[in-house]
Design an enzyme around this catalytic site. Structure first.
Site, PDB file in Angstrom:
ATOM      1  CG  HIS B 126      -1.955  -1.076   1.224  1.00 57.68           C
ATOM      2  ND1 HIS B 126      -2.793  -1.306   0.146  1.00 57.68           N
ATOM      3  CD2 HIS B 126      -2.270  -2.006   2.158  1.00 57.68           C
ATOM      4  CE1 HIS B 126      -3.582  -2.353   0.430  1.00 57.68           C
ATOM      5  NE2 HIS B 126      -3.283  -2.797   1.634  1.00 57.68           N
ATOM      6  CG  ASP B 162      -2.675  -8.402   0.569  1.00 57.30           C
ATOM      7  OD1 ASP B 162      -1.904  -8.714   1.491  1.00 57.30           O
ATOM      8  OD2 ASP B 162      -3.730  -7.763   0.747  1.00 57.30           O
TER       9      ASP B 162
HETATM   10 ZN   LIG Z   1      -3.990  -7.330   2.593  1.00 53.81          ZN
END
Ligand SMILES: [Zn+2]
Lengths: 481, 361
Positions: B126, B162
């Site tokens: 992220h 993910d």
């Molecule tokens: Zn994640």
């Protein structure tokens, strides 16, 4: 009084230490009972048996049936139903019928039972054990949880070896108990262990001779940094000491890792009984001629060159040149191995040390010392060793579970890590003292490993899990110093 | 096949707070499992200790201002967003995680191992050029990819599986055709991005492939995506290496997400990727841990399954304990598969101009 016995490949050595040190050598063919009779009851007796066991361990594969309880994960042979989680919860039950079916018509000599994560909860292994014990005696069954450490494949292998030698160890215990009811064994790290604890993990006795030699040489010479050269009947062992302690390494057998540690040593396949056929051979073909054998040996060669060991006239069948060549070959081989260690000083032990050490030292450009009683240093080492323990501890505050080497112990709330270590230390001390360790020997309990983490559920710390290894290190008993 | 595992006990050190979901407990049970399975004694496994990344490594991806911000905030602590605090000494742990990814890549490039799995924390996908987010500080995979290119590899494919969209990685490579970024993620979901319509810009157009899937997507969905998109993309792109942002939060026991992949599903997915990598890039795969918050029922089995697949071990006993079977049934949604089939046909129209394998049909 401290007494030590080392059952070697040719002789049994005996050391008795009270106000002074006395040592004896008894040929193995006279039997262990004769040796035991030399020791008056009352004192502490420690026995190093490695030679007798080494042969079985490294000998031809015995027919051992393994029963593994792997649960989810990698694939293992001989798997049965059942699973324990990493937390020590029983997550899948065993199927008793499955075990019974395996046992019916089973002709294996012994059974080895190993479950994944059994060191966190041994119940499944015990359930399988109960079923197997309808078919086999206790002396033929080994379980893995008491080994203590994680590493399922290594535990399977170690348990299998334990099953292979358990019967022999049990019968040895019975034999010694008849003469001396109170004795210890010496482990491969040079610590003492009670017969009861040995049966949980008999492999701890494997290859104990370098350990007894290390303890004995240190006790007799008080030399902190040296290379011990132990000249035995069929082998010569080089054992380095650093700060008075040997180096430990993990034992590999048949190419597989075990969970047993042993004193590190370099073995050279020549000793006093190595026979001479045109040249010095790396094996024994009976006793030396000077001890009634038929073929000449390294010992006979020394006699030809002027030594007077045993019935030395019988050695003279060997000509001078062959004797000289054999001794040279021996000295060259040992000296070249010694040079790899670059030692400051050599300590010679074993019955030929007096005859050979100074030449080895000269050839490897160092100095050598042969302390008094060096001929039976291994037995001296056994006599002066102390009770030692290595305990793997797992604590789960949510499950209120505490295991020491796979066995459940009473759980106790503790307020912090320090408090927990103190409680665990107390438990380990109790185990050692119950085995007869004097208080001075268990004062220093070492924390070899410590790791703990919080269990969090619903954004709240709900528990704490701790793993640690505590040890009463092997070495020389304070009482013997 | 030999698999390198990059791990150091320091990877347990980082914690934003003791109750934060991204905490050391994430790896503790997995490591117990690996240790108990004797993984580190296998000839197919080689353990590597991570070397910390240098400032120069980090600057391949992140801005100097952002790196300085992390360094300064690491002295007394700081805050990025409501999920992402900067605990003291963070930069040390973050550099070791990024450095671990580089260590894993070097082990593969130097042919010490076929592939590698980096068990690093904190995660990275992220984190964008100039900001952290969602438990991430430095983008470990992006830094590693730029390192591979610095060492001479031209094209790298990133598969980010993910459960959350790898928005940081997408931002970093959005205009770059030398990196094919492909993300499978639950959608709609945190961080909100990851629409299939977002296919890159400029020269990078067509090289950003988002595969958004609904909650309840099972092993079957992942297998379909692999066969329908991921393998054909790789076959046509012919990368020199494949990087995997290996988040284990798709597992059906994960408390933060709604996907329904099993441990065996993970292992089979990795096995397919290894077969693919064997055929196009000498087996080079560098997998780096991202999320995954099912400490007990998921991570020990998924991490083991991935390593077993990368080392070429028998996967037939890779599974969760039976006690989770009911939860699995409840987690799978029958509606997910048809929705994904529909999404793929829409996505193919969007990407048709850029990929020959789509035009053929
Ligand atoms: Zn994640």
């Amino acid at each position: 009084m401290f007494a030590g016995i080392d059952i070697g490949d040719t002789n049994t050595d005996i050391a008795i230490i009270d106000s002074q040190i006395s040592t004896y050598k008894v040929p193995n063919n006279e039997g262990l009972n004769n040796a035991l009779k030399k020791i008056s009851p009352g004192g502490r007796l420690a026995i190093s048996t490695s030679q007798a066991l080494n042969e079985i361990i490294t000998g031809h594969p015995a027919d051992i049936r393994t029963i593994n309880i792997p649960g989810p994960g990698l694939v293992y042979p001989d798997a049965v139903k059942g699973a324990v989680s990493h937390r020590g919860d029983i997550i899948e039950p065993i199927d008793p019928e499955e075990i019974k079916k395996i046992m019916k018509g089973q002709y294996a000599k012994a059974v080895a039972i190993a479950g994944k994560f059994s060191v966190r909860n041994d119940i499944l292994e015990k359930q399988v054990y109960d079923i197997v014990s309808h078919f086999y005696s206790d002396e033929q069954i080994s379980i893995s949880s008491t080994i203590g450490a994680l590493n399922f494949p290594a535990r399977i292998h170690t348990t299998k070896l334990n099953a292979k030698i358990k019967r022999k160890v049990a019968s040895l215990i019975k034999k010694i108990h008849k003469v001396n009811p109170d004795f210890y064994f010496v482990t491969s790290t040079g610590g003492l262990i009670s017969p009861a604890r040995v049966l949980d993990n008999p492999m701890l006795l494997y290859h104990s001779s370098p350990a007894t030699v290390a303890n004995g040489a240190y006790y007799l010479s008080k030399n902190d940094n040296c290379l011990v050269i132990d000249i035995g009947g069929t082998t010569t062992e080089l054992v380095p000491l650093k700060n008075g302690k040997p180096i430990y390494e993990t034992i590999i057998i048949d190419g597989l890792k075990t969970l047993i540690q042993a004193v590190s040593a370099t073995g050279i396949p020549f000793g006093g009984d190595s026979c001479i056929r045109t040249e010095l051979c790396p094996f024994r073909a009976g006793s030396s001629r000077s001890f009634g054998g038929s073929e000449p040996t390294l010992t006979d060669a020394l006699n030809v060159m002027g030594a007077r060991i045993g019935d030395f006239e019988r050695s003279e069948i060997l000509d001078r040149t062959s004797a000289e060549n054999a001794i040279h070959k021996y000295l060259d081989t040992v000296a070249s191995a010694v040079r790899d260690y670059q030692p400051e000083i050599l300590i010679g032990t074993g019955y030929l040390a007096h005859y050979l050490l100074s030449d080895i030292a000269e050839r490897s450009n160092t100095v050598g010392i042969v302390p008094e009683h060096a001929a039976s240093a291994n037995a001296v080492g056994a006599a002066v060793s102390k009770v030692s323990l290595e305990v793997y501890i797992h604590v789960d505050t949510e499950r209120k579970r505490m295991t020491l080497n796979g066995m459940a112990y009473p759980y106790k709330e503790t307020k912090d890590d320090e408090h927990l270590i103190a409680y665990a230390t107390e438990l380990v001390r109790e185990i050692a003292m119950n085995e007869g360790a004097p208080e001075e020997d268990v004062e220093d309990i070492k924390v070899l490993y410590f790791s703990s983490f919080d269990v969090v559920r619903g954004w709240r710390v709900s528990a704490k899990i701790t793993d640690m290894i505590l040890a009463v290190a092997p070495g020389i008993s304070v009482e013997a110093l | 096949m030999t698999c390198g595992i990059v791990y150091d006990p320091s990877y347990l050190a980082h914690e934003q707070s003791s109750s934060h979901p991204e905490r050391r407990e994430r790896l503790s049970y997995s490591l117990d499992q690996l240790e108990e399975e004797g993984i580190f004694d296998l000839p197919q496994i080689k353990l590597f200790l991570p070397k910390p990344a240098t400032r120069d490594d980090v600057l391949l991806v992140h801005t100097p201002e952002y790196l300085k911000f992390l360094e300064d905030a690491s002295i007394n602590g700081g805050i990025i967003d409501s999920d992402t605090y900067i605990p003291r000494n963070l930069i040390h742990d973050a550099l070791l995680a990024a450095g671990g990814a580089i260590t894993g890549a070097d082990a593969v490039l130097n042919q010490e191992v076929t592939n590698s799995f980096v068990l690093a924390r904190p995660p990275g996908h992220h984190a964008g050029r100039s900001h952290g987010a969602g438990f991430c500080y430095l983008n470990n995979v992006a830094i590693m990819v730029r390192h591979l290119q610095r060492r001479g590899l031209r094209r790298i494919m990133i598969l980010d599986w993910d459960a959350h969209h790898g928005n940081g990685t997408e931002e970093i490579f959005y205009d770059d055709p030398s990196v094919l970024f492909c993300s499978v993620h639950q959608y709609p979901f945190y961080p909100g991005s990851g629409r299939f319509e977002d296919i890159g810009i400029g020269d990078g157009k067509g090289y950003n492939v988002n595969l958004p899937i609904p909650a309840g997507s099972s092993d079957r969905v992942y297998k379909y995506l692999l066969e329908e998109m991921i393998i054909p993309l790789a076959d046509e792109y012919m990368p020199d290496a494949i990087a995997i942002s290996a988040g284990q939060d798709n597992h059906f026991t994960d408390p933060l997400t709604g996907l329904a992949l099993t441990a065996r599903g993970y292992a089979e997915l990795m096995k397919e990727m290894c077969i693919l990598a064997d055929s196009i890039c000498h087996g080079r795969i560098i997998a780096v841990l991202e999320g995954g918050y099912s400490m007990e029922g998921g991570l020990p089995y998924t991490n083991l399954g991935l390593i077993a697949a990368m080392a070429g071990l028998d996967l037939s006993a890779i599974r969760e304990p039976e006690i989770y079977q009911n939860l699995l049934k409840e987690s799978i949604s029958e509606d997910a598969f048809p929705q994904v089939v529909k999404m793929i046909s829409e996505l193919k129209k969007k990407l048709a101009a850029h990929w020959y394998f789509i035009q053929r049909y």
